[in-house]
Motif scaffolding. Sequence first.
Motif, PDB file in Angstrom:
ATOM      1  N   HIS A 161       0.838  -1.207   0.000  1.00 31.13           N
ATOM      2  CA  HIS A 161       0.000   0.000   0.000  1.00 31.13           C
ATOM      3  C   HIS A 161       0.872   1.256   0.000  1.00 31.13           C
ATOM      4  O   HIS A 161       0.617   2.204  -0.749  1.00 31.13           O
ATOM      5  CB  HIS A 161      -0.924  -0.022   1.216  1.00 31.13           C
ATOM      6  CG  HIS A 161      -2.080   0.905   1.108  1.00 31.13           C
ATOM      7  ND1 HIS A 161      -2.084   2.143   1.692  1.00 31.13           N
ATOM      8  CD2 HIS A 161      -3.280   0.769   0.481  1.00 31.13           C
ATOM      9  CE1 HIS A 161      -3.241   2.740   1.433  1.00 31.13           C
ATOM     10  NE2 HIS A 161      -3.985   1.920   0.709  1.00 31.13           N
ATOM     11  N   TYR A 221      -7.633  -0.288   0.986  1.00 28.51           N
ATOM     12  CA  TYR A 221      -7.902  -1.513   0.236  1.00 28.51           C
ATOM     13  C   TYR A 221      -9.362  -1.906   0.402  1.00 28.51           C
ATOM     14  O   TYR A 221      -9.944  -1.704   1.472  1.00 28.51           O
ATOM     15  CB  TYR A 221      -7.116  -2.694   0.818  1.00 28.51           C
ATOM     16  CG  TYR A 221      -5.658  -2.772   0.499  1.00 28.51           C
ATOM     17  CD1 TYR A 221      -5.191  -2.828  -0.812  1.00 28.51           C
ATOM     18  CD2 TYR A 221      -4.728  -2.854   1.537  1.00 28.51           C
ATOM     19  CE1 TYR A 221      -3.842  -2.958  -1.074  1.00 28.51           C
ATOM     20  CE2 TYR A 221      -3.375  -2.983   1.277  1.00 28.51           C
ATOM     21  CZ  TYR A 221      -2.935  -3.031  -0.039  1.00 28.51           C
ATOM     22  OH  TYR A 221      -1.604  -3.157  -0.298  1.00 28.51           O
ATOM     23  N   LEU A 281      -7.974  -2.123  -5.305  1.00 29.50           N
ATOM     24  CA  LEU A 281      -7.934  -0.666  -5.188  1.00 29.50           C
ATOM     25  C   LEU A 281      -8.576  -0.082  -6.444  1.00 29.50           C
ATOM     26  O   LEU A 281      -8.217  -0.475  -7.558  1.00 29.50           O
ATOM     27  CB  LEU A 281      -6.494  -0.147  -5.085  1.00 29.50           C
ATOM     28  CG  LEU A 281      -5.765  -0.356  -3.774  1.00 29.50           C
ATOM     29  CD1 LEU A 281      -4.286   0.010  -3.924  1.00 29.50           C
ATOM     30  CD2 LEU A 281      -6.391   0.474  -2.661  1.00 29.50           C
TER      31      LEU A 281
END
Length: 189
Positions: free
Chosen positions: A101, A110, A148
């Motif tokens: 991330h 997420y 995402l």
Amino acid sequence: MTQDRFSGLTRRGLLGAFAATAVAAAPTFSQAAGFLRGGGDIRRLRMYSGRTGEKIDMIYWIDGEYIKDACNEIAYFMRDWRTDDMIPIDLRTVDIMAATHNLLDVSEPYMLLSGYRCPETNAMLRSRSRGVARNSLHMKGQAADLRLASRSVNQMAKAALACHAGGVGRYSRSNFVHVDCGAVRSWGA
């Protein structure tokens, strides 16, 4: 468990307030391996579940130590939503998720599609799809399927692969990436 963590003067409340400064500690692409070995001062995880409507945004590691309550909340959040069964999530997987991330340089959380799966859920999914492993690492709390909206499957997979820390599966047709803390390997397109 994932309710308002920022009210009152609890440790988690203070950590949540401190989270705004955590962005400065995010690693760059070239620092991913160091981050997973403890090169960062703070580790944070942000996710939501379209299935349960729950959200999680927390610091789970500070100065070389995991925060037990935060790790327990992550395990609850990543439970098998079909049965509410849960087990501890392998923190190596959580670290890979957090490092990936950070490498993607996004603030978007997420979307968790699948975390822990009980054996019955895994068997049911396996009966419906060839893409579900009989001995899936999901059943050991060692895998997550993530999405995402702002990043492609390939972008997410490249960032996860840059961590050199586990398995990465590309599921482009279903628009998600699988990450786990098993052997370093990759598959899919």
